[in-house]
Motif scaffolding. Structure first.
Motif, mmCIF file in Angstrom:
data_model
loop_
_atom_site.group_PDB
_atom_site.id
_atom_site.type_symbol
_atom_site.label_atom_id
_atom_site.label_comp_id
_atom_site.label_asym_id
_atom_site.label_seq_id
_atom_site.Cartn_x
_atom_site.Cartn_y
_atom_site.Cartn_z
ATOM 1 N N MET A 1 1.506 7.638 -59.425
ATOM 2 C CA MET A 1 0.877 6.349 -59.579
ATOM 3 C C MET A 1 0.933 5.618 -58.237
ATOM 4 O O MET A 1 1.935 5.668 -57.532
ATOM 5 N N LYS A 2 -0.140 4.933 -57.914
ATOM 6 C CA LYS A 2 -0.213 4.160 -56.675
ATOM 7 C C LYS A 2 0.162 2.706 -56.938
ATOM 8 O O LYS A 2 0.000 2.196 -58.047
ATOM 9 N N LEU A 3 0.673 2.039 -55.884
ATOM 10 C CA LEU A 3 1.127 0.661 -55.997
ATOM 11 C C LEU A 3 0.741 -0.115 -54.747
ATOM 12 O O LEU A 3 0.770 0.418 -53.635
ATOM 13 N N THR A 4 0.400 -1.375 -54.955
ATOM 14 C CA THR A 4 0.172 -2.324 -53.868
ATOM 15 C C THR A 4 1.152 -3.470 -54.058
ATOM 16 O O THR A 4 1.299 -3.979 -55.164
ATOM 17 N N VAL A 5 1.839 -3.854 -52.973
ATOM 18 C CA VAL A 5 2.749 -4.996 -53.013
ATOM 19 C C VAL A 5 2.350 -5.961 -51.908
ATOM 20 O O VAL A 5 2.147 -5.560 -50.763
ATOM 21 N N ASP A 6 2.219 -7.231 -52.278
ATOM 22 C CA ASP A 6 1.932 -8.304 -51.333
ATOM 23 C C ASP A 6 3.219 -9.106 -51.175
ATOM 24 O O ASP A 6 3.745 -9.629 -52.170
ATOM 25 N N ILE A 7 3.755 -9.180 -49.959
ATOM 26 C CA ILE A 7 5.065 -9.790 -49.713
ATOM 27 C C ILE A 7 4.929 -10.944 -48.723
ATOM 28 O O ILE A 7 4.341 -10.785 -47.651
ATOM 29 N N SER A 8 5.504 -12.080 -49.099
ATOM 30 C CA SER A 8 5.658 -13.204 -48.171
ATOM 31 C C SER A 8 7.153 -13.453 -48.014
ATOM 32 O O SER A 8 7.895 -13.458 -49.000
ATOM 33 N N LYS A 9 7.586 -13.646 -46.792
ATOM 34 C CA LYS A 9 9.008 -13.847 -46.501
ATOM 35 C C LYS A 9 9.196 -15.222 -45.877
ATOM 36 O O LYS A 9 8.457 -15.595 -44.958
ATOM 37 N N TYR A 10 10.174 -15.954 -46.395
ATOM 38 C CA TYR A 10 10.465 -17.303 -45.914
ATOM 39 C C TYR A 10 11.944 -17.399 -45.525
ATOM 40 O O TYR A 10 12.788 -17.688 -46.370
ATOM 41 N N PRO A 11 12.269 -17.142 -44.258
ATOM 42 C CA PRO A 11 13.661 -17.264 -43.801
ATOM 43 C C PRO A 11 14.094 -18.733 -43.861
ATOM 44 O O PRO A 11 13.342 -19.626 -43.486
ATOM 45 N N LEU A 12 15.287 -18.957 -44.339
ATOM 46 C CA LEU A 12 15.841 -20.307 -44.397
ATOM 47 C C LEU A 12 16.639 -20.570 -43.125
ATOM 48 O O LEU A 12 17.856 -20.723 -43.141
ATOM 49 N N ALA A 13 15.915 -20.611 -42.009
ATOM 50 C CA ALA A 13 16.533 -20.795 -40.695
ATOM 51 C C ALA A 13 15.501 -21.388 -39.742
ATOM 52 O O ALA A 13 14.294 -21.241 -39.952
ATOM 53 N N ASP A 14 15.981 -22.044 -38.708
ATOM 54 C CA ASP A 14 15.076 -22.601 -37.700
ATOM 55 C C ASP A 14 14.311 -21.505 -36.974
ATOM 56 O O ASP A 14 13.123 -21.626 -36.705
ATOM 57 N N ASN A 15 15.006 -20.425 -36.636
ATOM 58 C CA ASN A 15 14.376 -19.296 -35.957
ATOM 59 C C ASN A 15 13.822 -18.346 -37.028
ATOM 60 O O ASN A 15 14.475 -17.385 -37.414
ATOM 61 N N TYR A 16 12.623 -18.604 -37.498
ATOM 62 C CA TYR A 16 12.079 -17.835 -38.616
ATOM 63 C C TYR A 16 11.214 -16.654 -38.176
ATOM 64 O O TYR A 16 10.988 -15.729 -38.961
ATOM 65 N N ILE A 17 10.738 -16.640 -36.941
ATOM 66 C CA ILE A 17 9.856 -15.572 -36.478
ATOM 67 C C ILE A 17 10.594 -14.235 -36.400
ATOM 68 O O ILE A 17 10.086 -13.211 -36.869
ATOM 69 N N GLU A 18 11.774 -14.222 -35.813
ATOM 70 C CA GLU A 18 12.524 -12.971 -35.651
ATOM 71 C C GLU A 18 12.809 -12.281 -36.984
ATOM 72 O O GLU A 18 12.584 -11.073 -37.108
ATOM 73 N N PRO A 19 13.285 -12.993 -38.024
ATOM 74 C CA PRO A 19 13.514 -12.318 -39.311
ATOM 75 C C PRO A 19 12.239 -11.755 -39.939
ATOM 76 O O PRO A 19 12.274 -10.698 -40.566
ATOM 77 N N ILE A 20 11.126 -12.428 -39.767
ATOM 78 C CA ILE A 20 9.863 -11.922 -40.314
ATOM 79 C C ILE A 20 9.437 -10.663 -39.578
ATOM 80 O O ILE A 20 9.105 -9.641 -40.192
ATOM 81 N N LYS A 21 9.478 -10.706 -38.251
ATOM 82 C CA LYS A 21 9.106 -9.529 -37.453
ATOM 83 C C LYS A 21 10.039 -8.349 -37.741
ATOM 84 O O LYS A 21 9.590 -7.209 -37.826
ATOM 85 N N GLY A 22 11.335 -8.633 -37.886
ATOM 86 C CA GLY A 22 12.295 -7.573 -38.178
ATOM 87 C C GLY A 22 11.996 -6.882 -39.500
ATOM 88 O O GLY A 22 12.058 -5.649 -39.599
ATOM 89 N N PHE A 23 11.663 -7.654 -40.519
ATOM 90 C CA PHE A 23 11.327 -7.096 -41.825
ATOM 91 C C PHE A 23 10.090 -6.206 -41.730
ATOM 92 O O PHE A 23 10.072 -5.090 -42.263
ATOM 93 N N ILE A 24 9.072 -6.666 -41.031
ATOM 94 C CA ILE A 24 7.838 -5.888 -40.874
ATOM 95 C C ILE A 24 8.115 -4.599 -40.100
ATOM 96 O O ILE A 24 7.605 -3.533 -40.456
ATOM 97 N N GLU A 25 8.934 -4.668 -39.063
ATOM 98 C CA GLU A 25 9.289 -3.472 -38.300
ATOM 99 C C GLU A 25 10.005 -2.456 -39.179
ATOM 100 O O GLU A 25 9.770 -1.248 -39.060
ATOM 101 N N GLN A 26 10.888 -2.926 -40.048
ATOM 102 C CA GLN A 26 11.591 -2.028 -40.968
ATOM 103 C C GLN A 26 10.597 -1.339 -41.905
ATOM 104 O O GLN A 26 10.683 -0.127 -42.123
ATOM 105 N N LEU A 27 9.672 -2.097 -42.475
ATOM 106 C CA LEU A 27 8.669 -1.505 -43.369
ATOM 107 C C LEU A 27 7.825 -0.460 -42.642
ATOM 108 O O LEU A 27 7.481 0.580 -43.215
ATOM 109 N N ASN A 28 7.487 -0.730 -41.399
ATOM 110 C CA ASN A 28 6.637 0.194 -40.637
ATOM 111 C C ASN A 28 7.333 1.498 -40.291
ATOM 112 O O ASN A 28 6.675 2.444 -39.839
ATOM 113 N N GLN A 29 8.631 1.603 -40.509
ATOM 114 C CA GLN A 29 9.344 2.853 -40.259
ATOM 115 C C GLN A 29 9.077 3.887 -41.352
ATOM 116 O O GLN A 29 9.369 5.063 -41.173
#
Length: 84
Positions: A1-29
C-alpha cells in the motif's frame, strides 16, 4: 500500500530554521522515499511501512536533538505526488 504524509514542523525556539532543515535532511536520507519540500510543509511519498518507519524515526530524532517541537501531520492513502 502506498502512503502520502504532509508534515509541518513548528520548533518552539527562537532559532527555528536549523531544526526544520535538520528534520528535512534526516528524511532525505531514506532513499526509498520521495520527499518534496516547499515553504509550508514537507510531503513524503512511498510504501506505507517505509514512510511510517522513516517519519517515526525522524520525529524521535528531532525531539532528542531539538527538544520541544510541534508536528502537524496529514496521512493520505495512496501516492499523491504531483504530476511530473
Amino acid at each position: 500500500m502506498k502512503l502520502t504524509v504532509d508534515i509541518s514542523k513548528y520548533p518552539l525556539a527562537d532559532n527555528y530554521i536549523e531544526p526544520i532543515k535538520g528534520f528535512i535532511e534526516q528524511l532525505n536520507q531514506y532513499q526509498e522515499l520521495h520527499v518534496i519540500t516547499n515553504t509550508l510543509s514537507t510531503q513524503v511519498f512511498g510504501d506505507y511501512e517505509q514512510v511510517m518507519a522513516a517519519v517515526q524515526d525522524c520525529i524521535k530524532w528531532s525531539f532528542e536533538r531539538y527538544g520541544k517541537v510541534v508536528f502537524v501531520c496529514k496521512f493520505l492513502h495512496g501516492d499523491l505526488r504531483p504530476e511530473q
